[in-house]
Design a protein around this motif. Structure first.
Motif, PDB file in Angstrom:
ATOM      1  N   VAL A  37      -0.159 -11.271  -4.922  1.00 23.56           N
ATOM      2  CA  VAL A  37      -1.191 -10.445  -4.292  1.00 23.56           C
ATOM      3  C   VAL A  37      -0.636  -9.094  -3.847  1.00 23.56           C
ATOM      4  O   VAL A  37      -1.341  -8.073  -3.882  1.00 23.56           O
ATOM      5  CB  VAL A  37      -1.824 -11.199  -3.100  1.00 23.56           C
ATOM      6  N   ARG A  40      -0.745  -6.793  -6.809  1.00 28.52           N
ATOM      7  CA  ARG A  40      -2.133  -6.435  -7.133  1.00 28.52           C
ATOM      8  C   ARG A  40      -2.634  -5.362  -6.166  1.00 28.52           C
ATOM      9  O   ARG A  40      -3.255  -4.379  -6.570  1.00 28.52           O
ATOM     10  CB  ARG A  40      -3.037  -7.666  -7.075  1.00 28.52           C
ATOM     11  N   ASN A  41      -2.366  -5.554  -4.890  1.00 25.36           N
ATOM     12  CA  ASN A  41      -2.816  -4.580  -3.894  1.00 25.36           C
ATOM     13  C   ASN A  41      -2.137  -3.226  -4.083  1.00 25.36           C
ATOM     14  O   ASN A  41      -2.771  -2.169  -3.950  1.00 25.36           O
ATOM     15  CB  ASN A  41      -2.546  -5.104  -2.484  1.00 25.36           C
ATOM     16  N   ILE A  44      -3.672  -1.329  -7.081  1.00 29.79           N
ATOM     17  CA  ILE A  44      -4.951  -0.708  -6.728  1.00 29.79           C
ATOM     18  C   ILE A  44      -4.735   0.475  -5.790  1.00 29.79           C
ATOM     19  O   ILE A  44      -5.391   1.520  -5.913  1.00 29.79           O
ATOM     20  CB  ILE A  44      -5.885  -1.753  -6.098  1.00 29.79           C
ATOM     21  N   ARG A  48      -5.889   4.248  -6.583  1.00 33.29           N
ATOM     22  CA  ARG A  48      -6.757   4.954  -5.638  1.00 33.29           C
ATOM     23  C   ARG A  48      -6.170   6.301  -5.245  1.00 33.29           C
ATOM     24  O   ARG A  48      -6.887   7.304  -5.146  1.00 33.29           O
ATOM     25  CB  ARG A  48      -6.986   4.096  -4.395  1.00 33.29           C
ATOM     26  N   ARG A  63     -15.684  -0.794  -3.758  1.00 32.33           N
ATOM     27  CA  ARG A  63     -15.110  -2.130  -3.922  1.00 32.33           C
ATOM     28  C   ARG A  63     -16.253  -3.140  -3.906  1.00 32.33           C
ATOM     29  O   ARG A  63     -17.074  -3.161  -2.990  1.00 32.33           O
ATOM     30  CB  ARG A  63     -14.118  -2.442  -2.805  1.00 32.33           C
ATOM     31  N   ASP A  65     -17.335  -7.326  -4.508  1.00 32.53           N
ATOM     32  CA  ASP A  65     -16.860  -8.706  -4.565  1.00 32.53           C
ATOM     33  C   ASP A  65     -17.258  -9.319  -5.908  1.00 32.53           C
ATOM     34  O   ASP A  65     -18.437  -9.524  -6.192  1.00 32.53           O
ATOM     35  CB  ASP A  65     -17.476  -9.515  -3.420  1.00 32.53           C
ATOM     36  N   VAL A  96     -13.621  -0.884  -8.028  1.00 39.70           N
ATOM     37  CA  VAL A  96     -12.749  -2.055  -8.089  1.00 39.70           C
ATOM     38  C   VAL A  96     -13.590  -3.316  -7.919  1.00 39.70           C
ATOM     39  O   VAL A  96     -14.317  -3.463  -6.936  1.00 39.70           O
ATOM     40  CB  VAL A  96     -11.669  -2.003  -6.995  1.00 39.70           C
ATOM     41  N   ARG A  98     -13.186  -6.909  -7.090  1.00 39.15           N
ATOM     42  CA  ARG A  98     -12.205  -7.816  -6.504  1.00 39.15           C
ATOM     43  C   ARG A  98     -12.529  -9.271  -6.845  1.00 39.15           C
ATOM     44  O   ARG A  98     -13.680  -9.674  -6.885  1.00 39.15           O
ATOM     45  CB  ARG A  98     -12.192  -7.658  -4.984  1.00 39.15           C
ATOM     46  N   SER A  99     -11.476 -10.062  -7.076  1.00 41.80           N
ATOM     47  CA  SER A  99     -11.623 -11.503  -7.352  1.00 41.80           C
ATOM     48  C   SER A  99     -12.623 -11.754  -8.469  1.00 41.80           C
ATOM     49  O   SER A  99     -13.507 -12.607  -8.363  1.00 41.80           O
ATOM     50  CB  SER A  99     -12.052 -12.248  -6.076  1.00 41.80           C
ATOM     51  N   GLU A 127      -9.971  -7.052 -10.882  1.00 45.63           N
ATOM     52  CA  GLU A 127      -8.787  -7.645 -10.241  1.00 45.63           C
ATOM     53  C   GLU A 127      -9.007  -9.136 -10.033  1.00 45.63           C
ATOM     54  O   GLU A 127     -10.101  -9.574  -9.655  1.00 45.63           O
ATOM     55  CB  GLU A 127      -8.549  -6.960  -8.895  1.00 45.63           C
ATOM     56  N   ALA A 128      -7.966  -9.927 -10.319  1.00 44.24           N
ATOM     57  CA  ALA A 128      -8.048 -11.380 -10.133  1.00 44.24           C
ATOM     58  C   ALA A 128      -6.647 -11.983 -10.147  1.00 44.24           C
ATOM     59  O   ALA A 128      -5.752 -11.463 -10.815  1.00 44.24           O
ATOM     60  CB  ALA A 128      -8.889 -12.009 -11.247  1.00 44.24           C
TER      61      ALA A 128
END
Length: 348
Positions: A37, A40-41, A44, A48, A63, A65, A96, A98-99, A127-128
């Motif tokens: 993680v 991944r962060n 991003i 950004r 962003r 979900d 983005v 996310r998940s 992102e996942a």
């Protein structure tokens, strides 16, 4: 500038992404995937910084979900620009997801249409931690988006290099012994290591190199670290070390009930690994089913291969039976129960 070259399905590393971003090369669609993680962060965060620049209004950053939204919503966001943004040949807004979880075949068709003609002013990121490679959307992104591999670093040598580079980037260096100490304290988790390095940076100020003694003064030997020592000794089946650490923790005031929980956790991990190994489970899948630090999981798997499942299950029953004794007995009584369990685990 935005690029339109066909990405390779094998993907690129986080370090390679940084190099391309420094050149100003931004692709229209990215897939940021992997179990780490922290990486991944950071990926991003890097995108950004380049795409949105110093925009503090957050109007150029969206962003969504991925578990709650639909593909049509994701693509509408990518195609829609805020009024103050003008369409350019270079991405100026970041969307983005996310998940992200691949959806229906119909959604994959929508994605394919977008990938055929992505919006040049938008950088779209999916992102996942993992993706089901059998799903059409996952295949499309793997083959046609720029894939950023954010897999967990499993090698201690690689994490050592990461610590060295991260320390240098923060303006200080670390002696080999200091890196050893940090790894012993934290393990291989990059997020935790990064947080500790931030603390060290404040202390490092005018120092050329940080030593193990410097880190011990700053970070200390926490009780949680000693608990890690106990689980490590049990997993490695070092009975003498396990009992020594156990007694030190008890002398420091650690609750016997909490220590029993840690001992029981080790037994359950060994049972899980032993059971999966006996059924021919691939190593990678087996390790993913275990808890704890990644390097510790390998030790658990190796130790479990030499254990008898029935004997481990009996140990777990003993742990359960010991719960009442540990809660009702004080002092030498609970200490003796815990010492006995530690020795039995190391002998299993």
């Amino acid at each position: 500038m935005a690029r339109r070259g066909a990405p390779q399905s094998s993907g690129i590393s986080f370090r390679q992404l940084n190099r391309t971003l420094k050149r100003g090369d931004i692709d229209p669609v990215y897939l940021v995937v992997g179990e780490e993680v922290f990486l991944r962060n950071k990926a991003i965060e890097g995108l950004r910084g380049v795409v949105c620049g110093e925009d503090e209004s957050n109007l150029a950053f969206h962003r969504i979900d991925g578990k709650l939204g639909k593909m049509a919503e994701f693509l509408d966001a990518a195609r829609s620009l805020p009024l103050f943004l003008q369409a350019t040949d270079r991405p100026c807004q970041l969307v983005v997801i996310r998940s992200f979880e691949p959806g229906t075949a119909a959604e994959s068709e929508l994605l394919a249409e977008y990938l055929d003609s992505p919006v040049s002013a938008t950088c779209l990121v999916f992102e996942a931690p993992t993706l089901d490679s059998r799903r059409a959307s996952a295949k499309l992104l793997t083959n046609r988006a720029t894939k950023i591999n954010c897999q967990r670093i499993e090698s201690t040598a690689e994490v050592r290099r990461w610590i060295e580079n991260s320390a240098n980037a923060r303006g200080f260096s670390m002696a080999p012994g200091a890196i050893d100490y940090l790894l012993e304290m934290v393990g291989l988790e990059l997020q935790q290591l990064s947080q500790e390095l931030d603390k060290v940076k404040l202390f490092a100020a005018d120092r050329e190199s940080m030593s193990a003694n410097d880190l011990e003064k700053l970070l200390g030997r926490s009780r949680s670290h000693s608990v890690f020592e106990l689980t490590d000794a049990l997993v490695s089946r070092r009975a003498v070390s396990a009992v020594q650490v156990l007694n030190r923790l008890l002398d420091d005031g650690e609750e016997p009930v909490r220590l029993l929980a840690m001992v029981s956790w080790v037994v359950r991990q060994l049972i899980t690994a032993c059971d999966l190994s006996s059924r021919g489970c691939p190593e990678r899948e087996l390790l993913s089913q275990l808890g704890g630090r990644w390097n510790q999981r390998r030790v658990i798997a190796k130790a479990a291969a030499e254990c008898d499942l029935g004997q481990l299950e009996e140990l777990l029953v003993r742990c359960s039976e010991s719960d009442v004794a540990v809660k009702t007995q004080r002092g030498p009584g609970s200490r003796g129960v815990l010492e006995g369990l530690c020795r039995r685990i190391c002998a299993a």
